[in-house]
Scaffold this motif. Sequence first.
Motif, PDB file in Angstrom:
ATOM      1  N   GLY A 151       0.950  -1.128  -0.004  1.00 50.89           N
ATOM      2  CA  GLY A 151       0.003  -0.019  -0.034  1.00 50.89           C
ATOM      3  C   GLY A 151       0.833   1.295  -0.049  1.00 50.89           C
ATOM      4  O   GLY A 151       0.613   2.296  -0.522  1.00 50.89           O
ATOM      5  N   PHE A 193       2.268   1.614  -3.444  1.00 53.13           N
ATOM      6  CA  PHE A 193       1.225   2.091  -4.384  1.00 53.13           C
ATOM      7  C   PHE A 193       1.009   3.819  -4.207  1.00 53.13           C
ATOM      8  O   PHE A 193       1.152   4.131  -5.304  1.00 53.13           O
ATOM      9  N   TRP A 194       1.126   4.114  -2.964  1.00 50.88           N
ATOM     10  CA  TRP A 194       0.758   5.503  -2.912  1.00 50.88           C
ATOM     11  C   TRP A 194       2.046   6.484  -3.164  1.00 50.88           C
ATOM     12  O   TRP A 194       1.870   7.520  -3.737  1.00 50.88           O
ATOM     13  N   VAL A 223       1.633   6.942  -6.872  1.00 50.84           N
ATOM     14  CA  VAL A 223       0.846   7.673  -7.277  1.00 50.84           C
ATOM     15  C   VAL A 223       1.186   9.249  -7.081  1.00 50.84           C
ATOM     16  O   VAL A 223       1.155  10.074  -7.920  1.00 50.84           O
ATOM     17  N   GLY A 249       1.858   9.844 -10.733  1.00 47.82           N
ATOM     18  CA  GLY A 249       0.509  10.082 -10.693  1.00 47.82           C
ATOM     19  C   GLY A 249      -0.325   8.785 -11.309  1.00 47.82           C
ATOM     20  O   GLY A 249      -1.550   8.868 -11.429  1.00 47.82           O
ATOM     21  N   ARG A 250       0.576   8.125 -11.556  1.00 43.39           N
ATOM     22  CA  ARG A 250      -0.101   6.678 -12.002  1.00 43.39           C
ATOM     23  C   ARG A 250       0.401   5.398 -11.420  1.00 43.39           C
ATOM     24  O   ARG A 250       1.688   5.625 -10.819  1.00 43.39           O
ATOM     25  N   ILE A 251       0.247   4.158 -11.699  1.00 43.94           N
ATOM     26  CA  ILE A 251       0.696   3.060 -11.339  1.00 43.94           C
ATOM     27  C   ILE A 251       1.782   2.324 -12.369  1.00 43.94           C
ATOM     28  O   ILE A 251       0.980   2.292 -13.594  1.00 43.94           O
ATOM     29  N   GLU A 253       2.838  -1.027 -13.145  1.00 40.18           N
ATOM     30  CA  GLU A 253       2.204  -2.498 -12.704  1.00 40.18           C
ATOM     31  C   GLU A 253       3.632  -3.271 -12.595  1.00 40.18           C
ATOM     32  O   GLU A 253       3.596  -4.128 -11.904  1.00 40.18           O
ATOM     33  N   LYS A 277       3.197  -3.713 -19.873  1.00 46.26           N
ATOM     34  CA  LYS A 277       3.862  -2.492 -20.659  1.00 46.26           C
ATOM     35  C   LYS A 277       5.169  -2.432 -20.516  1.00 46.26           C
ATOM     36  O   LYS A 277       5.777  -2.599 -19.380  1.00 46.26           O
ATOM     37  N   ILE A 299       2.451  12.161 -15.163  1.00 42.67           N
ATOM     38  CA  ILE A 299       1.394  12.796 -15.938  1.00 42.67           C
ATOM     39  C   ILE A 299       1.789  14.190 -16.022  1.00 42.67           C
ATOM     40  O   ILE A 299       2.872  14.573 -15.255  1.00 42.67           O
ATOM     41  N   LYS A 300       1.624  14.883 -16.901  1.00 36.78           N
ATOM     42  CA  LYS A 300       1.925  16.389 -17.230  1.00 36.78           C
ATOM     43  C   LYS A 300       1.574  17.196 -15.967  1.00 36.78           C
ATOM     44  O   LYS A 300       2.506  18.159 -15.554  1.00 36.78           O
ATOM     45  N   GLY A 301       0.664  17.037 -15.454  1.00 34.85           N
ATOM     46  CA  GLY A 301       0.200  18.048 -14.135  1.00 34.85           C
ATOM     47  C   GLY A 301       0.840  17.409 -12.725  1.00 34.85           C
ATOM     48  O   GLY A 301       0.121  17.698 -11.888  1.00 34.85           O
ATOM     49  N   LEU A 342      -0.578  18.244  -9.036  1.00 36.81           N
ATOM     50  CA  LEU A 342      -0.936  17.086  -8.238  1.00 36.81           C
ATOM     51  C   LEU A 342      -0.753  17.023  -7.004  1.00 36.81           C
ATOM     52  O   LEU A 342      -1.413  16.989  -5.985  1.00 36.81           O
TER      53      LEU A 342
END
Lengths: 292, 196
Positions: B114, B117-118, B121, B125-127, B129, B166, B173-175, B179
């Motif tokens: 967990g 995971f955070w 993020v 901004g994403r995971i 995998e 992937k 992420i761009k922002g 974020l």
Amino acid sequence: MKYFLYWGCSLEGTGANFLVSLNPVCEALGIEFEEIEDWNCCGASISYAGANDLAVKVLNARNLALAEAKANYDIVAPCSSCYIQMIKINHEIQEDPELLSQVNECLKEGNLAYKGGIKVRHIQDVLYNDIGIDAIKAKVVKPLKGLKVAGYVGCQSVRPFGEYDSVNKPVVQDRLIEALGAEAVPFPNKIKCCGSGIFLPEIDYCLELAKNILEDAVNHGGELISTVCPMCAMNLEMYQGRVNEKYGTDFDIPIVYLTQLMAVAFGMDLKKDAALHYNVIPPEGILKKAVG
Amino acid sequence: MENKINYGPSFSEEVFQNVDFGEEIKMCMNCGVCAGSCPLREHMDYPPRQIFSLIRAGKREEVLSSKSIMLCTSCYTCEVRCPRSIPVIDVMHGLAHYALKKGYVPRKDTADFGREFWNQVYKIGRIDEKDLPRKVFFAGGVVNGIKATLNFMDIGLKLFLHHRMKLLPEKKIKGIASLRKMLDKAEKIGKGGTVT
């Protein structure tokens, strides 16, 4: 019909067969999708380990705000973890003006604001209620005759709100399976949890949950299991071998996304559109037999 | 007359004031429907109903070190069935967050998972995998990391061969900068505070 599609992190990786099949199937049904530009992860249910509740709400509110600023379409979230996070948090924000202003205080740090005007939908909801069984039946050119499908609903795609289906006795997935000409077998464990996002760290406990679901599906005559959740698919398919090792079982049942079944029944390309070769337990044999 | 019932109001107050959704346990009537509904109940030392009772009885150590609060799969069965409409899942997550914040580790692997995971993020901004299990496996040291990697290599390889991994690392992420500012603010003003 236009929607935002929030496909989330898994559907680009472990759940890729969901996204690959979802797109052509929805296009054939007249659904148009737009991406939420620069979307972020929903945080899933595990984020509590690192973040407080408000931070997870803000994380989701950013996606809602980005969507709202662009258009007034509903957001479709095919991954059930994304769906539950987004719809739940959206409801909480919409129902509590004080929370909305607290969330906006945080969004302001990134020059964003959310008014609370967006609706979040599940893909089964859209297929069943917006498109409808008749329109889906009309697209079926290769009915899945005689195919016995155990429609695995799981947990987060209908609970806790029951927005579009019963939380205790869901029927929508079965109706969609039947629209494709297949038989939806009765399957009481279809609403039992597979272990979801904590399957990997709690694998010793969660293998039993997967075993109970697989066993119930097979015992009720299911030849394959359909799902609408990348975690269910991952846990039931990728750990099926581990279940067999631990319990001495010999499960060999394919786990396919509902949209993969739809692509096959719509007569689409088995690779390019249905992405059947993405599945580790091959469903081709059973499906080819059904469509003749 | 002095109240002789051995309840510990101080820990309940601590939970009401600092734990996200902590006040919701006031509604609990101890019917046990949550315990009966939970898929992992057999592995819990105290099912949710008992956790709520222990809070009322002031059993701080028992609650904050209980593995139950981190064994929630978030399936929402208890929440749907609770006759008092308690958001049991949110309470369990709130308690786990608070326990980690106070230095307890009720369930190590899930806590590592967990937290990583955070971290992802917050960082991108994403995971990613592929990166997530790798980091979790190696959180327990190199030897454990190699063992876990070998143990799960067959699954990773199958995913890779079936186009479900992937290859390129997940990009930010761009922002991401904005974020993070939003999340920092939320950590600061949110009831549950920050896990450090």
